[in-house]
Design a protein around this motif. Sequence first.
Motif, PDB file in Angstrom:
ATOM      1  N   VAL A   1       0.823  -1.208   0.000  1.00  0.00           N
ATOM      2  CA  VAL A   1       0.000   0.000   0.000  1.00  0.00           C
ATOM      3  C   VAL A   1       0.860   1.262   0.000  1.00  0.00           C
ATOM      4  CG1 VAL A   1      -1.739   1.293   1.297  1.00  0.00           C
ATOM      5  CG2 VAL A   1      -1.878  -1.183   1.191  1.00  0.00           C
ATOM      6  N   SER A   2       2.033   1.193   0.630  1.00  0.00           N
ATOM      7  CA  SER A   2       2.871   2.382   0.789  1.00  0.00           C
ATOM      8  C   SER A   2       3.334   2.974  -0.537  1.00  0.00           C
ATOM      9  CB  SER A   2       4.093   2.052   1.653  1.00  0.00           C
ATOM     10  OG  SER A   2       4.978   1.166   0.973  1.00  0.00           O
ATOM     11  N   PHE A   3       3.237   2.216  -1.644  1.00  0.00           N
ATOM     12  CA  PHE A   3       3.622   2.753  -2.946  1.00  0.00           C
ATOM     13  C   PHE A   3       2.669   3.849  -3.421  1.00  0.00           C
ATOM     14  CE2 PHE A   3       5.919  -1.324  -3.220  1.00  0.00           C
ATOM     15  CZ  PHE A   3       7.157  -0.848  -3.615  1.00  0.00           C
ATOM     16  N   ILE A   4       1.535   4.002  -2.738  1.00  0.00           N
ATOM     17  CA  ILE A   4       0.594   5.069  -3.078  1.00  0.00           C
ATOM     18  C   ILE A   4       1.260   6.440  -2.983  1.00  0.00           C
ATOM     19  CG2 ILE A   4      -1.496   6.249  -2.288  1.00  0.00           C
ATOM     20  CD1 ILE A   4      -2.559   3.563  -1.378  1.00  0.00           C
ATOM     21  N   GLU A   5       2.042   6.649  -1.915  1.00  0.00           N
ATOM     22  CA  GLU A   5       2.624   7.967  -1.679  1.00  0.00           C
ATOM     23  C   GLU A   5       3.721   8.323  -2.678  1.00  0.00           C
ATOM     24  OE1 GLU A   5       2.231  11.512   0.368  1.00  0.00           O
ATOM     25  OE2 GLU A   5       1.021   9.709   0.392  1.00  0.00           O
ATOM     26  N   PRO A   6       4.758   7.456  -2.875  1.00  0.00           N
ATOM     27  CA  PRO A   6       5.775   7.829  -3.871  1.00  0.00           C
ATOM     28  C   PRO A   6       5.229   7.920  -5.286  1.00  0.00           C
ATOM     29  CG  PRO A   6       6.157   5.612  -3.036  1.00  0.00           C
ATOM     30  CD  PRO A   6       5.120   6.232  -2.163  1.00  0.00           C
ATOM     31  N   ALA A   7       4.179   7.155  -5.601  1.00  0.00           N
ATOM     32  CA  ALA A   7       3.573   7.249  -6.932  1.00  0.00           C
ATOM     33  C   ALA A   7       3.041   8.654  -7.168  1.00  0.00           C
ATOM     34  CB  ALA A   7       2.451   6.223  -7.084  1.00  0.00           C
ATOM     35  N   TYR A   8       2.389   9.203  -6.164  1.00  0.00           N
ATOM     36  CA  TYR A   8       1.852  10.556  -6.276  1.00  0.00           C
ATOM     37  C   TYR A   8       2.969  11.586  -6.384  1.00  0.00           C
ATOM     38  CZ  TYR A   8      -0.862  14.748  -5.162  1.00  0.00           C
ATOM     39  OH  TYR A   8      -1.447  15.983  -5.205  1.00  0.00           O
ATOM     40  N   LEU A   9       3.962  11.485  -5.492  1.00  0.00           N
ATOM     41  CA  LEU A   9       5.050  12.466  -5.467  1.00  0.00           C
ATOM     42  C   LEU A   9       5.888  12.408  -6.737  1.00  0.00           C
ATOM     43  CD1 LEU A   9       6.205  12.076  -1.758  1.00  0.00           C
ATOM     44  CD2 LEU A   9       4.938  13.986  -2.737  1.00  0.00           C
ATOM     45  N   LEU A  10       6.141  11.188  -7.224  1.00  0.00           N
ATOM     46  CA  LEU A  10       6.933  11.043  -8.445  1.00  0.00           C
ATOM     47  C   LEU A  10       6.212  11.651  -9.634  1.00  0.00           C
ATOM     48  CD1 LEU A  10       9.406   9.864  -9.905  1.00  0.00           C
ATOM     49  CD2 LEU A  10       8.125   7.736 -10.179  1.00  0.00           C
ATOM     50  N   GLY A  11       4.927  11.337  -9.776  1.00  0.00           N
ATOM     51  CA  GLY A  11       4.154  11.908 -10.873  1.00  0.00           C
ATOM     52  C   GLY A  11       4.090  13.415 -10.795  1.00  0.00           C
ATOM     53  N   TYR A  12       3.896  13.938  -9.597  1.00  0.00           N
ATOM     54  CA  TYR A  12       3.801  15.384  -9.406  1.00  0.00           C
ATOM     55  C   TYR A  12       5.126  16.058  -9.759  1.00  0.00           C
ATOM     56  CZ  TYR A  12       2.125  19.697  -7.198  1.00  0.00           C
ATOM     57  OH  TYR A  12       1.707  20.979  -6.967  1.00  0.00           O
TER      58      TYR A  12
ATOM     59  N   MET B   1      -5.528   1.959  -7.403  1.00  0.00           N
ATOM     60  CA  MET B   1      -5.292   3.176  -6.627  1.00  0.00           C
ATOM     61  C   MET B   1      -3.903   3.742  -6.896  1.00  0.00           C
ATOM     62  SD  MET B   1      -5.737   3.901  -2.538  1.00  0.00           S
ATOM     63  CE  MET B   1      -7.527   3.858  -2.627  1.00  0.00           C
ATOM     64  N   ILE B   2      -2.909   2.871  -6.974  1.00  0.00           N
ATOM     65  CA  ILE B   2      -1.547   3.339  -7.252  1.00  0.00           C
ATOM     66  C   ILE B   2      -1.492   4.044  -8.603  1.00  0.00           C
ATOM     67  CG2 ILE B   2       0.803   2.573  -7.765  1.00  0.00           C
ATOM     68  CD1 ILE B   2       0.416   0.400  -5.626  1.00  0.00           C
ATOM     69  N   ILE B   3      -2.134   3.449  -9.608  1.00  0.00           N
ATOM     70  CA  ILE B   3      -2.144   4.045 -10.950  1.00  0.00           C
ATOM     71  C   ILE B   3      -2.859   5.393 -10.933  1.00  0.00           C
ATOM     72  CG2 ILE B   3      -3.018   3.787 -13.304  1.00  0.00           C
ATOM     73  CD1 ILE B   3      -2.583   0.763 -12.965  1.00  0.00           C
ATOM     74  N   LEU B   4      -4.005   5.447 -10.257  1.00  0.00           N
ATOM     75  CA  LEU B   4      -4.754   6.698 -10.209  1.00  0.00           C
ATOM     76  C   LEU B   4      -4.017   7.771  -9.406  1.00  0.00           C
ATOM     77  CD1 LEU B   4      -8.476   5.590  -9.934  1.00  0.00           C
ATOM     78  CD2 LEU B   4      -7.535   7.206 -11.583  1.00  0.00           C
ATOM     79  N   ARG B   5      -3.302   7.350  -8.368  1.00  0.00           N
ATOM     80  CA  ARG B   5      -2.519   8.318  -7.607  1.00  0.00           C
ATOM     81  C   ARG B   5      -1.388   8.896  -8.459  1.00  0.00           C
ATOM     82  NH1 ARG B   5      -3.304  10.863  -3.062  1.00  0.00           N
ATOM     83  NH2 ARG B   5      -1.270  10.378  -2.212  1.00  0.00           N
ATOM     84  N   LEU B   6      -0.768   8.047  -9.269  1.00  0.00           N
ATOM     85  CA  LEU B   6       0.259   8.524 -10.190  1.00  0.00           C
ATOM     86  C   LEU B   6      -0.329   9.539 -11.164  1.00  0.00           C
ATOM     87  CD1 LEU B   6       3.105   8.345 -11.488  1.00  0.00           C
ATOM     88  CD2 LEU B   6       2.232   6.428 -12.855  1.00  0.00           C
ATOM     89  N   LEU B   7      -1.476   9.209 -11.743  1.00  0.00           N
ATOM     90  CA  LEU B   7      -2.121  10.112 -12.698  1.00  0.00           C
ATOM     91  C   LEU B   7      -2.601  11.401 -12.021  1.00  0.00           C
ATOM     92  CD1 LEU B   7      -4.215   7.517 -14.765  1.00  0.00           C
ATOM     93  CD2 LEU B   7      -2.078   8.652 -15.436  1.00  0.00           C
ATOM     94  N   THR B   8      -3.076  11.284 -10.776  1.00  0.00           N
ATOM     95  CA  THR B   8      -3.520  12.474 -10.047  1.00  0.00           C
ATOM     96  C   THR B   8      -2.356  13.418  -9.796  1.00  0.00           C
ATOM     97  OG1 THR B   8      -5.251  11.160  -8.950  1.00  0.00           O
ATOM     98  CG2 THR B   8      -4.730  13.304  -7.996  1.00  0.00           C
ATOM     99  N   GLY B   9      -1.194  12.862  -9.424  1.00  0.00           N
ATOM    100  CA  GLY B   9      -0.015  13.694  -9.239  1.00  0.00           C
ATOM    101  C   GLY B   9       0.369  14.420 -10.510  1.00  0.00           C
TER     102      GLY B   9
ATOM    103  N   THR C   1     -10.691   8.027  -7.808  1.00  0.00           N
ATOM    104  CA  THR C   1      -9.958   7.210  -6.843  1.00  0.00           C
ATOM    105  C   THR C   1     -10.899   6.580  -5.826  1.00  0.00           C
ATOM    106  OG1 THR C   1      -8.041   8.659  -7.091  1.00  0.00           O
ATOM    107  CG2 THR C   1      -8.057   7.211  -5.176  1.00  0.00           C
ATOM    108  N   GLY C   2     -11.987   7.263  -5.505  1.00  0.00           N
ATOM    109  CA  GLY C   2     -12.952   6.722  -4.558  1.00  0.00           C
ATOM    110  C   GLY C   2     -13.655   5.479  -5.041  1.00  0.00           C
ATOM    111  N   PHE C   3     -13.562   5.160  -6.340  1.00  0.00           N
ATOM    112  CA  PHE C   3     -14.213   3.973  -6.898  1.00  0.00           C
ATOM    113  C   PHE C   3     -13.252   2.798  -7.079  1.00  0.00           C
ATOM    114  CE2 PHE C   3     -16.807   7.567  -8.393  1.00  0.00           C
ATOM    115  CZ  PHE C   3     -18.070   7.139  -7.998  1.00  0.00           C
TER     116      PHE C   3
END
Length: 382
Positions: free
Chosen positions: A39-50, A93-101, A84-86
């Motif tokens: 689950v922790s890959f959610i955070e770096p995925a967002y930061l990396l994409g951003y 979630m990881i993919i969507l977090r990357l795209l959101t970033g 992401t809520g769906f």
Amino acid sequence: MFLVVVLSLGTFIIFFQGFMVAPILPGLSRIFHVSVRHVSFIEPAYLLGYGLATLIYGPLSDKYGRFPVILCSLTCFIVLTACTGFCQSITQMIILRLLTGIGAAGVAPNTIGWIGDKFPYERRGHALGIFFGFMAAGTAFGSSVGALFTAKVSWPVLFWMVAGVGVLILVLLIGYRKNFLQKESEPFGSFVALYQSVKEVFFLPRGWRTYLFVLFNGMFHSGVFAWTGYFFYKNYHLDEQGVGLALLGYGIPGLLLGPLLGKLADKYGRSRIIPIGILIGALSAILLSMNYSLVASCLFIATLSFGFELTHPLFAAIITTLSPKKGAATGLFAFFLFMGYGLGSLVFSLIVTIGLNQAFRVFGTVALIAACVAAINFKEEK
């Protein structure tokens, strides 16, 4: 200043969403039946994409204007956050977090660019103080209020609530679009020329020096703050809600004092304030490692935030003076900031095997050295 506040609210909700997942990682691991490490890959995925996407949005705003890029980026953030809520799996979630970033990365750097366009240097610190105050508050409230909310509502509702607030901010921005439509910067002929401008900005003497301090300061604050939740859990045996309340102090100084701190920099100069800010952050990390009372540690969280507010807005003000190509300059600023966030949490995770308190001391000691270097390197800044 009203429009500065509205734009800063956009950054607030983006940072809120970016950091609200950290406290709910254990809950997500149970819901999706995977390990916390997965689950922790959610955070770096967002930061990396951003971080990577900021290199694109800055030059785009120089070519097409700040408002269209901010509007498009905020819209992408809203849609992807709602989606992401769906999610039905952690991989989704990881993919969507990357795209959101990637989608959200155009708001903050181009807000800084717009402030650079709109405000003269001697008044820029005040506006940037407001902006970074909301940014720090989003980071703190995301990691704290996110934990408190999930005790009352499900995690999908939390994402949908954030998307709803984003819609309200978007409506306000559209209502004030006439304030953006004046000519903001000189258009550039091609994307090759745009990215050549990025290179030119970085290799200016004041450029690479300031960007390296942005990178370091991002590493320091991210590394320390990312582990403060576990610090309170381990040393004071707080539950998720208790940790959330303890971390609230990180955003309070910026939210309440950001404009005042910006005015102090405008009055007394960046050369004095920046080293003091780094020094305060360093001492905060070292004092946290001493395991004083719970009240004292909560106070040190607030002073850590105070150190952030005395440095990053001032770095941003300097960067807006490097070149008329403010989109390129602020895009690089956001890139180094978020690369610092990612690297800081990674480095702290690698050295935490020596002990959590010892790692705080190492980060604090390095920051003490950086404060001395900053006093020398920024002595000519106004």
